[in-house]
Enzyme design. Structure first.
Site, PDB file in Angstrom:
ATOM      1  CE1 TYR A  30      16.249  60.780  33.663  1.00 49.10           C
ATOM      2  CE2 TYR A  30      14.672  59.831  32.122  1.00 49.10           C
ATOM      3  CZ  TYR A  30      15.880  60.440  32.371  1.00 49.10           C
ATOM      4  OH  TYR A  30      16.723  60.734  31.322  1.00 49.10           O
ATOM      5  CD  GLU A  59      18.665  63.098  32.800  1.00 49.91           C
ATOM      6  OE1 GLU A  59      18.923  62.083  32.141  1.00 49.91           O
ATOM      7  OE2 GLU A  59      19.454  63.593  33.624  1.00 49.91           O
TER       8      GLU A  59
END
Ligand code: GDP
Ligand code: MN
Length: 379
Positions: free
Chosen positions: A101, A190
Protein backbone atom coordinates in the site's frame (compact mmCIF):
# COMPACT_ATOMS: atom_id res chain seq x y z
CA UNK A 1 -14.35 15.30 -6.55
CA UNK A 2 -13.47 11.66 -6.91
CA UNK A 3 -11.77 10.33 -9.99
CA UNK A 4 -12.39 6.90 -11.37
CA UNK A 5 -9.59 4.37 -11.25
CA UNK A 6 -8.90 4.68 -14.97
CA UNK A 7 -8.65 8.47 -14.69
CA UNK A 8 -6.33 8.27 -11.70
CA UNK A 9 -4.28 5.67 -13.54
CA UNK A 10 -3.84 8.01 -16.51
CA UNK A 11 -2.62 10.79 -14.23
CA UNK A 12 -0.15 8.51 -12.46
CA UNK A 13 1.15 7.28 -15.80
CA UNK A 14 1.97 10.89 -16.75
CA UNK A 15 4.14 11.07 -13.65
CA UNK A 16 6.07 8.02 -14.70
CA UNK A 17 4.45 5.52 -12.37
CA UNK A 18 4.19 2.11 -14.05
CA UNK A 19 0.51 1.24 -14.43
CA UNK A 20 -1.40 -1.44 -16.28
CA UNK A 21 -2.55 -0.67 -19.82
CA UNK A 22 -5.94 -1.28 -21.35
CA UNK A 23 -9.01 0.84 -21.79
CA UNK A 24 -12.50 1.67 -20.61
CA UNK A 25 -15.66 0.02 -21.91
CA UNK A 26 -19.34 0.78 -21.42
CA UNK A 27 -20.58 -2.32 -23.23
CA UNK A 28 -19.55 -5.99 -23.20
CA UNK A 29 -18.65 -5.75 -26.91
CA UNK A 30 -16.28 -2.87 -26.21
CA UNK A 31 -14.74 -4.87 -23.39
CA UNK A 32 -14.16 -7.74 -25.77
CA UNK A 33 -12.52 -5.46 -28.34
CA UNK A 34 -10.12 -4.09 -25.73
CA UNK A 35 -9.32 -7.61 -24.55
CA UNK A 36 -8.57 -8.61 -28.15
CA UNK A 37 -6.16 -5.71 -28.45
CA UNK A 38 -4.42 -6.58 -25.21
CA UNK A 39 -4.22 -10.27 -26.08
CA UNK A 40 -3.93 -12.79 -23.27
CA UNK A 41 -5.36 -12.65 -19.80
CA UNK A 42 -7.20 -9.51 -18.71
CA UNK A 43 -8.81 -8.15 -15.60
CA UNK A 44 -12.23 -6.50 -15.87
CA UNK A 45 -12.87 -3.93 -13.15
CA UNK A 46 -16.01 -1.99 -12.22
CA UNK A 47 -15.46 1.76 -12.32
CA UNK A 48 -17.50 3.01 -9.38
CA UNK A 49 -16.63 5.42 -6.61
CA UNK A 50 -16.26 2.85 -3.85
CA UNK A 51 -13.50 0.67 -2.47
CA UNK A 52 -13.71 -3.05 -1.96
CA UNK A 53 -14.90 -3.71 -5.48
CA UNK A 54 -12.88 -6.92 -5.50
CA UNK A 55 -14.83 -8.43 -2.62
CA UNK A 56 -18.13 -7.20 -4.07
CA UNK A 57 -17.55 -9.14 -7.29
CA UNK A 58 -16.63 -6.08 -9.31
CA UNK A 59 -13.15 -7.30 -10.27
CA UNK A 60 -12.89 -10.43 -12.42
CA UNK A 61 -10.20 -12.13 -14.45
CA UNK A 62 -10.81 -13.37 -18.00
CA UNK A 63 -8.59 -15.65 -20.08
CA UNK A 64 -10.06 -14.93 -23.49
CA UNK A 65 -11.82 -11.98 -25.22
CA UNK A 66 -15.06 -14.05 -25.13
CA UNK A 67 -14.70 -14.45 -21.39
CA UNK A 68 -13.94 -10.74 -21.03
CA UNK A 69 -17.18 -9.97 -22.83
CA UNK A 70 -19.04 -12.37 -20.59
CA UNK A 71 -17.67 -11.03 -17.28
CA UNK A 72 -18.14 -7.45 -18.51
CA UNK A 73 -21.81 -8.21 -19.08
CA UNK A 74 -22.00 -9.47 -15.50
CA UNK A 75 -20.24 -6.45 -14.02
CA UNK A 76 -21.87 -3.72 -16.14
CA UNK A 77 -25.15 -2.77 -14.53
CA UNK A 78 -24.14 -4.44 -11.28
CA UNK A 79 -25.04 -2.63 -8.07
CA UNK A 80 -22.03 -2.10 -5.82
CA UNK A 81 -22.79 -0.44 -2.50
CA UNK A 82 -25.70 1.45 -4.03
CA UNK A 83 -23.87 2.53 -7.19
CA UNK A 84 -24.62 1.17 -10.64
CA UNK A 85 -21.62 0.14 -12.70
CA UNK A 86 -21.66 1.99 -16.02
CA UNK A 87 -18.07 1.50 -17.07
CA UNK A 88 -15.44 -1.18 -16.71
CA UNK A 89 -11.70 -0.95 -17.03
CA UNK A 90 -10.25 -3.78 -19.07
CA UNK A 91 -6.55 -4.09 -18.29
CA UNK A 92 -3.83 -6.67 -18.76
CA UNK A 93 -3.95 -9.08 -15.83
CA UNK A 94 -0.75 -9.04 -13.88
CA UNK A 95 0.88 -11.94 -12.11
CA UNK A 96 2.51 -10.69 -8.96
CA UNK A 97 4.11 -11.84 -5.75
CA UNK A 98 3.16 -9.28 -3.15
CA UNK A 99 0.76 -6.41 -2.57
CA UNK A 100 1.91 -3.12 -1.01
CA UNK A 101 0.00 0.00 0.00
CA UNK A 102 1.17 3.54 -0.75
CA UNK A 103 -0.86 6.66 -0.13
CA UNK A 104 -0.62 10.42 0.23
CA UNK A 105 -3.09 12.17 2.52
CA UNK A 106 -3.63 15.47 4.27
CA UNK A 107 -3.14 14.75 7.94
CA UNK A 108 -5.12 17.04 10.23
CA UNK A 109 -3.21 16.14 13.37
CA UNK A 110 0.26 16.95 12.08
CA UNK A 111 -1.01 19.63 9.68
CA UNK A 112 1.20 18.07 7.06
CA UNK A 113 0.88 16.06 3.93
CA UNK A 114 1.71 12.56 5.01
CA UNK A 115 2.88 9.60 2.96
CA UNK A 116 1.87 6.20 4.25
CA UNK A 117 3.13 2.83 3.19
CA UNK A 118 2.35 -0.66 4.33
CA UNK A 119 3.64 -4.08 3.44
CA UNK A 120 0.03 -5.22 3.85
CA UNK A 121 -1.46 -3.97 0.62
CA UNK A 122 -4.64 -4.96 -1.17
CA UNK A 123 -6.81 -4.45 1.89
CA UNK A 124 -8.22 -1.08 2.89
CA UNK A 125 -5.70 0.94 4.87
CA UNK A 126 -8.30 1.75 7.53
CA UNK A 127 -8.50 -1.98 8.17
CA UNK A 128 -4.70 -2.23 8.59
CA UNK A 129 -4.76 0.84 10.84
CA UNK A 130 -7.21 -0.98 13.10
CA UNK A 131 -5.76 -4.48 13.14
CA UNK A 132 -2.05 -3.89 12.72
CA UNK A 133 -1.17 -0.19 13.04
CA UNK A 134 2.55 -0.97 13.36
CA UNK A 135 2.52 -2.21 9.78
CA UNK A 136 1.95 1.35 8.56
CA UNK A 137 5.00 3.52 8.03
CA UNK A 138 4.50 7.28 7.75
CA UNK A 139 6.56 10.29 6.80
CA UNK A 140 5.39 13.89 6.78
CA UNK A 141 6.45 16.13 3.90
CA UNK A 142 7.74 19.56 4.84
CA UNK A 143 5.33 22.33 3.75
CA UNK A 144 7.96 24.24 1.79
CA UNK A 145 10.75 21.75 1.21
CA UNK A 146 8.38 18.99 0.14
CA UNK A 147 9.12 15.32 0.33
CA UNK A 148 12.84 14.71 0.75
CA UNK A 149 14.60 11.81 -0.96
CA UNK A 150 15.69 10.37 2.39
CA UNK A 151 12.05 10.27 3.48
CA UNK A 152 11.02 8.33 0.40
CA UNK A 153 13.83 5.83 1.13
CA UNK A 154 12.76 5.67 4.78
CA UNK A 155 9.32 4.52 3.61
CA UNK A 156 10.85 1.85 1.39
CA UNK A 157 13.09 0.46 4.13
CA UNK A 158 10.26 0.78 6.65
CA UNK A 159 8.15 -1.74 4.74
CA UNK A 160 11.04 -4.09 4.20
CA UNK A 161 12.11 -3.20 0.68
CA UNK A 162 15.82 -3.54 1.39
CA UNK A 163 17.01 -4.50 -2.07
CA UNK A 164 18.71 -1.39 -3.42
CA UNK A 165 17.15 -1.39 -6.83
CA UNK A 166 13.67 -2.08 -5.51
CA UNK A 167 13.98 0.55 -2.78
CA UNK A 168 15.05 3.09 -5.40
CA UNK A 169 12.08 2.29 -7.59
CA UNK A 170 9.72 2.50 -4.62
CA UNK A 171 11.20 5.87 -3.62
CA UNK A 172 10.77 7.14 -7.18
CA UNK A 173 7.11 6.04 -7.20
CA UNK A 174 6.48 7.65 -3.81
CA UNK A 175 8.06 10.89 -5.02
CA UNK A 176 6.00 10.80 -8.22
CA UNK A 177 2.78 10.13 -6.30
CA UNK A 178 3.54 13.03 -3.98
CA UNK A 179 4.17 15.29 -6.97
CA UNK A 180 0.93 14.19 -8.63
CA UNK A 181 -0.91 14.89 -5.36
CA UNK A 182 0.55 18.39 -5.11
CA UNK A 183 0.12 19.30 -8.77
CA UNK A 184 -3.52 18.22 -8.95
CA UNK A 185 -4.46 19.75 -5.56
CA UNK A 186 -5.63 16.34 -4.42
CA UNK A 187 -6.82 15.48 -0.94
CA UNK A 188 -5.99 11.81 -1.42
CA UNK A 189 -3.78 9.88 -3.81
CA UNK A 190 -3.44 6.18 -3.24
CA UNK A 191 -1.98 3.12 -4.92
CA UNK A 192 -3.53 -0.03 -3.50
CA UNK A 193 -2.21 -2.46 -4.35
CA UNK A 194 1.22 -1.55 -5.59
CA UNK A 195 2.47 -4.97 -6.56
CA UNK A 196 5.85 -6.66 -6.68
CA UNK A 197 6.24 -8.46 -10.01
CA UNK A 198 8.09 -11.78 -10.22
CA UNK A 199 11.29 -10.01 -11.34
CA UNK A 200 11.11 -7.65 -8.34
CA UNK A 201 9.86 -4.57 -10.20
CA UNK A 202 6.92 -2.58 -8.84
CA UNK A 203 3.68 -1.71 -10.61
CA UNK A 204 0.49 0.11 -9.64
CA UNK A 205 -2.51 -2.20 -9.96
CA UNK A 206 -5.21 0.06 -8.53
CA UNK A 207 -5.14 3.76 -7.83
CA UNK A 208 -7.43 6.35 -6.38
CA UNK A 209 -7.35 10.12 -6.48
CA UNK A 210 -9.72 12.51 -4.74
CA UNK A 211 -9.42 16.15 -5.77
CA UNK A 212 -10.00 19.14 -3.54
CA UNK A 213 -13.20 20.72 -4.90
CA UNK A 214 -12.11 24.17 -3.76
CA UNK A 215 -9.09 24.00 -6.03
CA UNK A 216 -10.89 22.69 -9.11
CA UNK A 217 -11.08 26.16 -10.62
CA UNK A 218 -7.34 25.85 -11.16
CA UNK A 219 -7.75 22.57 -13.02
CA UNK A 220 -10.33 22.86 -15.75
CA UNK A 221 -8.83 19.79 -17.43
CA UNK A 222 -9.45 17.72 -14.31
CA UNK A 223 -12.89 19.16 -13.72
CA UNK A 224 -13.79 18.04 -17.24
CA UNK A 225 -13.22 14.46 -16.04
CA UNK A 226 -16.20 14.73 -13.71
CA UNK A 227 -18.52 11.79 -14.03
CA UNK A 228 -21.90 13.50 -14.21
CA UNK A 229 -23.74 10.19 -13.96
CA UNK A 230 -23.58 10.77 -10.22
CA UNK A 231 -24.82 14.37 -10.52
CA UNK A 232 -27.70 14.44 -8.09
CA UNK A 233 -31.24 15.35 -9.05
CA UNK A 234 -31.66 16.44 -5.42
CA UNK A 235 -29.66 19.61 -5.98
CA UNK A 236 -32.29 20.89 -8.36
CA UNK A 237 -35.11 20.11 -5.92
CA UNK A 238 -33.22 21.95 -3.21
CA UNK A 239 -32.79 25.05 -5.32
CA UNK A 240 -36.55 25.13 -5.89
CA UNK A 241 -37.20 24.91 -2.16
CA UNK A 242 -34.72 27.69 -1.45
CA UNK A 243 -32.29 25.38 0.24
CA UNK A 244 -28.59 25.31 -0.45
CA UNK A 245 -27.71 21.67 -0.90
CA UNK A 246 -24.65 19.89 -2.17
CA UNK A 247 -24.58 16.14 -2.29
CA UNK A 248 -21.51 14.43 -0.91
CA UNK A 249 -20.50 10.80 -0.74
CA UNK A 250 -20.87 10.04 2.94
CA UNK A 251 -23.70 8.55 4.97
CA UNK A 252 -24.52 11.22 7.54
CA UNK A 253 -27.19 13.63 6.37
CA UNK A 254 -26.72 17.13 7.79
CA UNK A 255 -29.42 19.75 8.25
CA UNK A 256 -28.02 23.05 9.42
CA UNK A 257 -29.01 26.70 9.47
CA UNK A 258 -26.28 28.91 8.09
CA UNK A 259 -23.58 28.15 5.55
CA UNK A 260 -20.68 28.64 7.95
CA UNK A 261 -22.27 26.42 10.56
CA UNK A 262 -22.99 23.82 7.88
CA UNK A 263 -19.30 23.82 6.93
CA UNK A 264 -18.26 23.51 10.56
CA UNK A 265 -20.75 20.69 11.03
CA UNK A 266 -19.23 18.70 8.17
CA UNK A 267 -15.74 19.28 9.57
CA UNK A 268 -16.77 17.98 12.97
CA UNK A 269 -18.53 14.95 11.47
CA UNK A 270 -15.31 14.11 9.65
CA UNK A 271 -13.25 14.74 12.76
CA UNK A 272 -15.19 11.99 14.52
CA UNK A 273 -14.64 9.54 11.69
CA UNK A 274 -17.88 10.10 9.82
CA UNK A 275 -18.52 11.18 6.26
CA UNK A 276 -21.17 13.82 5.61
CA UNK A 277 -23.74 12.86 3.00
CA UNK A 278 -24.39 16.47 2.14
CA UNK A 279 -23.92 20.13 2.77
CA UNK A 280 -27.31 21.63 3.57
CA UNK A 281 -28.19 25.13 4.68
CA UNK A 282 -31.90 25.61 5.39
CA UNK A 283 -31.29 29.32 5.84
CA UNK A 284 -32.73 31.63 8.46
CA UNK A 285 -36.22 31.35 9.94
CA UNK A 286 -36.90 27.96 8.41
CA UNK A 287 -40.39 26.67 9.10
CA UNK A 288 -42.12 23.36 8.64
CA UNK A 289 -42.23 23.36 4.84
CA UNK A 290 -38.57 24.03 4.40
CA UNK A 291 -37.56 21.52 7.06
CA UNK A 292 -39.80 18.95 5.40
CA UNK A 293 -38.36 19.58 1.95
CA UNK A 294 -34.84 19.42 3.34
CA UNK A 295 -35.56 16.15 5.13
CA UNK A 296 -37.04 14.62 1.99
CA UNK A 297 -34.00 15.64 -0.01
CA UNK A 298 -31.62 14.21 2.59
CA UNK A 299 -33.54 10.93 2.88
CA UNK A 300 -33.83 10.48 -0.88
CA UNK A 301 -30.13 9.62 -0.78
CA UNK A 302 -29.97 5.84 -0.21
CA UNK A 303 -26.52 6.20 1.38
CA UNK A 304 -27.88 8.17 4.34
CA UNK A 305 -27.74 6.10 7.52
CA UNK A 306 -28.23 8.88 10.06
CA UNK A 307 -29.39 12.48 10.05
CA UNK A 308 -27.92 15.21 12.18
CA UNK A 309 -29.71 18.49 12.85
CA UNK A 310 -27.48 21.32 13.95
CA UNK A 311 -29.53 24.43 14.59
CA UNK A 312 -28.20 27.57 16.17
CA UNK A 313 -31.07 29.81 17.12
CA UNK A 314 -30.46 33.51 16.79
CA UNK A 315 -33.23 35.30 15.00
CA UNK A 316 -34.40 31.80 14.16
CA UNK A 317 -36.22 30.51 17.23
CA UNK A 318 -35.31 27.00 18.27
CA UNK A 319 -38.88 26.09 19.28
CA UNK A 320 -40.12 27.10 15.84
CA UNK A 321 -37.55 24.87 14.17
CA UNK A 322 -38.41 22.05 16.58
CA UNK A 323 -42.07 22.36 15.57
CA UNK A 324 -40.98 22.28 11.95
CA UNK A 325 -38.96 19.10 12.51
CA UNK A 326 -41.81 17.38 14.35
CA UNK A 327 -44.35 18.34 11.69
CA UNK A 328 -41.98 17.21 8.96
CA UNK A 329 -41.41 13.87 10.69
CA UNK A 330 -45.16 13.36 10.79
CA UNK A 331 -45.22 13.47 7.03
CA UNK A 332 -41.89 11.94 6.09
CA UNK A 333 -41.92 8.35 7.28
CA UNK A 334 -38.47 6.91 7.94
CA UNK A 335 -36.58 4.71 10.36
CA UNK A 336 -33.28 6.50 9.83
CA UNK A 337 -31.97 7.59 13.25
CA UNK A 338 -31.84 11.33 13.81
CA UNK A 339 -29.72 13.34 16.18
CA UNK A 340 -30.62 16.90 17.12
CA UNK A 341 -28.44 19.59 18.57
CA UNK A 342 -30.53 22.70 18.99
CA UNK A 343 -29.17 25.68 20.89
CA UNK A 344 -29.90 29.39 21.16
CA UNK A 345 -33.09 31.41 21.38
CA UNK A 346 -35.92 29.47 23.06
CA UNK A 347 -33.68 26.44 23.43
CA UNK A 348 -35.52 25.11 26.48
CA UNK A 349 -38.89 25.19 24.79
CA UNK A 350 -37.44 23.54 21.70
CA UNK A 351 -35.85 20.74 23.69
CA UNK A 352 -39.09 20.08 25.55
CA UNK A 353 -40.91 19.68 22.27
CA UNK A 354 -38.30 17.30 20.93
CA UNK A 355 -38.13 15.24 24.14
CA UNK A 356 -41.34 13.50 23.05
CA UNK A 357 -40.10 12.85 19.51
CA UNK A 358 -37.90 10.10 18.12
CA UNK A 359 -34.93 12.44 17.87
CA UNK A 360 -31.80 11.64 19.82
CA UNK A 361 -30.91 14.77 21.77
CA UNK A 362 -27.32 16.04 21.82
CA UNK A 363 -25.69 18.47 24.22
CA UNK A 364 -23.08 19.92 21.93
CA UNK A 365 -21.91 19.83 18.34
CA UNK A 366 -19.21 17.30 19.24
CA UNK A 367 -21.77 15.16 21.06
CA UNK A 368 -24.17 15.32 18.12
CA UNK A 369 -21.48 14.34 15.63
CA UNK A 370 -20.34 11.41 17.75
CA UNK A 371 -23.92 10.20 18.20
CA UNK A 372 -24.64 10.52 14.49
CA UNK A 373 -21.47 8.64 13.57
CA UNK A 374 -22.33 5.88 16.06
CA UNK A 375 -25.91 5.66 14.79
CA UNK A 376 -24.73 5.41 11.18
CA UNK A 377 -22.18 2.71 12.03
CA UNK A 378 -24.79 0.68 13.88
CA UNK A 379 -26.87 0.31 10.73
P1 GDP B 1 -10.69 -2.69 -4.94
O1 GDP B 1 -11.12 -3.99 -4.30
O2 GDP B 1 -11.86 -1.84 -5.27
O3 GDP B 1 -9.65 -1.97 -4.17
O4 GDP B 1 -10.04 -3.10 -6.36
P2 GDP B 1 -8.54 -3.55 -6.75
O5 GDP B 1 -8.26 -3.00 -8.07
O6 GDP B 1 -7.58 -3.21 -5.68
O7 GDP B 1 -8.66 -5.11 -6.93
C1 GDP B 1 -8.95 -5.97 -5.86
C2 GDP B 1 -8.13 -7.22 -5.96
O8 GDP B 1 -8.31 -7.84 -7.23
C3 GDP B 1 -6.61 -6.99 -5.87
O9 GDP B 1 -6.16 -6.85 -4.56
C4 GDP B 1 -6.10 -8.26 -6.54
O10 GDP B 1 -6.12 -9.31 -5.62
C5 GDP B 1 -7.13 -8.52 -7.62
N1 GDP B 1 -6.62 -8.00 -8.91
C6 GDP B 1 -6.84 -6.76 -9.46
N2 GDP B 1 -6.15 -6.64 -10.62
C7 GDP B 1 -5.49 -7.80 -10.81
C8 GDP B 1 -4.60 -8.31 -11.82
O11 GDP B 1 -4.24 -7.65 -12.79
N3 GDP B 1 -4.13 -9.56 -11.64
C9 GDP B 1 -4.45 -10.33 -10.59
N4 GDP B 1 -3.95 -11.55 -10.50
N5 GDP B 1 -5.28 -9.92 -9.63
C10 GDP B 1 -5.79 -8.66 -9.72
MN1 MN C 1 -7.66 -1.47 -4.40
Amino acid sequence: MKLHEYQARDILAKYGIPVTGGGVASTPAEARAIAEQIGGRVVVKAQVFVGGRGKAGGVKLADTPEQAEQVASQILGMDIKGLTVEKVLVADAITYEREIYLGVVMDRASKRIVLMASAEGGVEIEEVAKTNPDAIVKVAAHPTLGLQPFQARELAFGIGLTDGKQARQFAAIATALYKAYMDTDASLAEINPLVVLPGGALQALDSKIVLDDSALFRHTDLEAMRDSSDEPEAERQAREAGITFIKLDGDIGCMVNGAGLAMATMDVVKLYGGEPANFLDIGGGAGKDKVKAALQIILADPNVKAVMFNIFGGITRVDEVAKGIIAALDEVKTDVPMVARLVGTNEEAGRKLLAESVLIPAESLADAAQKAVAAARAR
